[in-house]
Every structure is written in structure tokens, then in C-alpha cells.
Design a protein around this motif. Structure first.
Motif, PDB file in Angstrom:
ATOM      1  N   UNK A  12       0.811  -1.220   0.000  1.00  0.00           N
ATOM      2  CA  UNK A  12       0.000   0.000   0.000  1.00  0.00           C
ATOM      3  C   UNK A  12       0.835   1.257   0.000  1.00  0.00           C
ATOM      4  N   UNK A  13       2.043   1.176  -0.567  1.00  0.00           N
ATOM      5  CA  UNK A  13       2.994   2.296  -0.493  1.00  0.00           C
ATOM      6  C   UNK A  13       2.759   3.350  -1.566  1.00  0.00           C
ATOM      7  N   UNK A  14       1.751   3.182  -2.395  1.00  0.00           N
ATOM      8  CA  UNK A  14       1.517   4.144  -3.478  1.00  0.00           C
ATOM      9  C   UNK A  14       0.818   5.411  -3.005  1.00  0.00           C
ATOM     10  N   UNK A  15       0.222   5.353  -1.809  1.00  0.00           N
ATOM     11  CA  UNK A  15      -0.526   6.527  -1.356  1.00  0.00           C
ATOM     12  C   UNK A  15      -0.724   6.461   0.158  1.00  0.00           C
ATOM     13  N   UNK A  16      -1.257   7.557   0.704  1.00  0.00           N
ATOM     14  CA  UNK A  16      -1.689   7.581   2.095  1.00  0.00           C
ATOM     15  C   UNK A  16      -0.651   7.158   3.104  1.00  0.00           C
ATOM     16  N   UNK A  17      -1.087   6.356   4.063  1.00  0.00           N
ATOM     17  CA  UNK A  17      -0.224   5.956   5.169  1.00  0.00           C
ATOM     18  C   UNK A  17       0.992   5.179   4.699  1.00  0.00           C
ATOM     19  N   UNK A  90       0.382  -2.905   5.016  1.00  0.00           N
ATOM     20  CA  UNK A  90      -0.418  -1.685   5.108  1.00  0.00           C
ATOM     21  C   UNK A  90      -1.490  -1.613   4.028  1.00  0.00           C
ATOM     22  N   UNK A  91      -1.331  -2.393   2.964  1.00  0.00           N
ATOM     23  CA  UNK A  91      -2.254  -2.324   1.844  1.00  0.00           C
ATOM     24  C   UNK A  91      -3.585  -2.983   2.135  1.00  0.00           C
TER      25      UNK A  91
END
Length: 246
Positions: A12-17, A90-91
Motif C-alpha cells: 500500500x505504499x503508493x498513497x496515504x499511510x 499496510x495495503x
């Protein structure tokens, strides 16, 4: 345990947290691997890290809802990043709205990304982590996964998926007790997205303000920075004037 020099894979590293965690981890001397579905956004995060640190991190496309994608990225990490020290799950896909308005495909995507995909990626990377002197598996769950928390805008499917993810973390913690792999998790409430590249990141927040990505990133890095004899197994983090528990 110091964080500098450790290699950390973040889904989930492409956006947000996930993106905020990758940037701050790089600022602190860690080597991030960026995993996410959107290649263009991953590249933007990687460029921001390179501008701040002078080092361009690797970007790996990973759709947690697609078993083939999970297998491919895990194989790549095993082959090229055997020095991986930390996996941060996180994703997760999210969809709000009434349960009867959700499609079967939306429900499946949430469950597959949050539970099945997270479990599959973790299982495939466990041999890599077990080979390290000390390793961490950290999962960003959500207060939505707690049995006593209210929905507060989440969908039934998201709450169910996060409850499943929470169960996975608890069971994995028990199974890996006594090994070199420490299992930890964080349960944040509603988060306002703020990026480390924005001026708002440094702004101090008052008692009435929401949680921000900065609050959760600092909590995650605090957990991961503990010495090997300390495990903060789970941490619930919510705004002081809570919304989830009332």
C-alpha cells in the motif's frame, strides 16, 4: 533496535499511510521497498524519496487481491532482496456504503486484499525473514477490526475483513513466539492523509483534531524500533476525543 540500515517492504505504499511510512523510513536511514497496485503513484513516492535522500528505492507492483501478483512479487523479493528485515502489511482496499449496495466483486476485493493477500504475501516472505538475525512483521489493521469499536462510516465488508486480519495477526503472533520474527500491529482510527512532503506534516495538532498519517507513522516506527527483547504486540491509536468507542 536501531532502524537505520534495515530493509523494509511496505504494501500500500503508493498513497496515504503506506507512502508516508516509506518516505519517513527512508529519511531515518532505512531502505524501503515500495509495493502497490499503481505503478505511476509508486514512482512518484520513489521520486520524493530520491529527492530527499539521494537514493531511489525499488518499486514492485503488487495487487494483494490477485494471487498471481502476490506470488510474483514475493518471488522477486526472495531472489533480489534476501536482506529484507521488516514486512509492513499496510495495503487494503476500502469501500464504504450500505452492505446491500456493495457488489460481490467489491466484497471479494476487500476480503482478498485485506486477509487472503496479506496472509499469502506474509507466508511467502516468512522464509526470507526467518533467515535474518532479527525480523519484524507489522500489520496496520484498523479500529474497525476491534470487536468493541463502532463502524463510524466503514462498510460491513470492511469491518469483517479487518476482523479477519486481526485474527490472522493474533494467531501468527502465537505461532512465531520464540522465533527471530517479531509480530506486531497497530489499530488506528480514522486518519487524515498528510504527506511528509507537505508543510502540514510539521503542524502541531490540538485535542479536537483528527489523527494524521504522521501520528500513525511515528507509532509504527516506535514499535519497530524497540530492542529485540521488547514486543509491543498491538497498539490502538485514536484521536483523544474518540469517535470509535462511543
Amino acid at each position: 533496535m536501531g532502524l537505520a540500515g534495515r530493509k523494509i517492504a511496505i504494501t500500500g505504499a503508493a498513497r496515504g499511510l503506506g507512502a508516508a511510512l516509506a518516505i519517513v523510513a527512508a529519511d531515518q536511514g532505512m531502505t524501503p521497498l515500495l509495493l502497490g497496485r499503481n505503478r505511476a503513484r509508486l514512482s512518484e513516492v520513489a521520486d520524493a524519496i530520491a529527492e530527499r535522500t539521494g537514493k531511489q528505492p525499488d518499486c514492485l507492483r503488487c495487487d494483494l487481491a490477485d494471487p498471481a501478483s502476490v506470488a510474483d512479487v514475493a518471488g522477486c523479493i526472495a531472489a533480489e532482496h534476501g536482506d529484507l528485515d521488516i514486512l509492513v502489511n499496510s495495503g487494503s482496499q476500502w469501500t464504504g456504503g450500505a452492505f446491500e449496495a456493495l457488489t460481490d466483486e467489491q466484497i471479494a476485493a476487500m476480503v482478498d486484499s485485506t486477509v487472503t493477500g496479506t496472509m499469502a504475501l506474509t507466508r511467502r516472505l516468512l522464509p526470507v525473514l526467518r533467515a535474518r538475525p532479527q525480523a519484524d512483521i507489522h500489520t496496520v489493521v484498523s479500529m474497525s477490526g476491534l470487536p468493541y469499536a463502532r463502524m463510524r462510516g466503514s462498510s460491513v465488508a470492511f469491518v469483517a475483513a479487518k476482523a479477519g486480519q486481526s485474527g490472522f495477526v493474533q494467531a501468527l503472533t502465537e505461532e512465531l513466539i520464540g522465533t527471530n520474527v517479531r509480530v506486531t500491529s497497530v489499530y488506528p482510527g480514522i486518519i487524515e492523509d498528510v504527506s511528509p512532503v507537505e508543510e502540514a506534516w510539521s503542524s502541531e495538532r490540538g485535542a479536537d483534531d483528527m489523527l494524521s498519517d504522521r501520528n500513525v507513522v511515528e507509532a509504527i516506527l516506535y514499535i519497530l524500533s524497540q530492542p529485540p527483547n521488547v514486543a509491543i504486540r498491538s497498539l490502538v491509536i485514536e484521536r483523544a476525543r474518540t469517535e470509535f468507542l462511543s
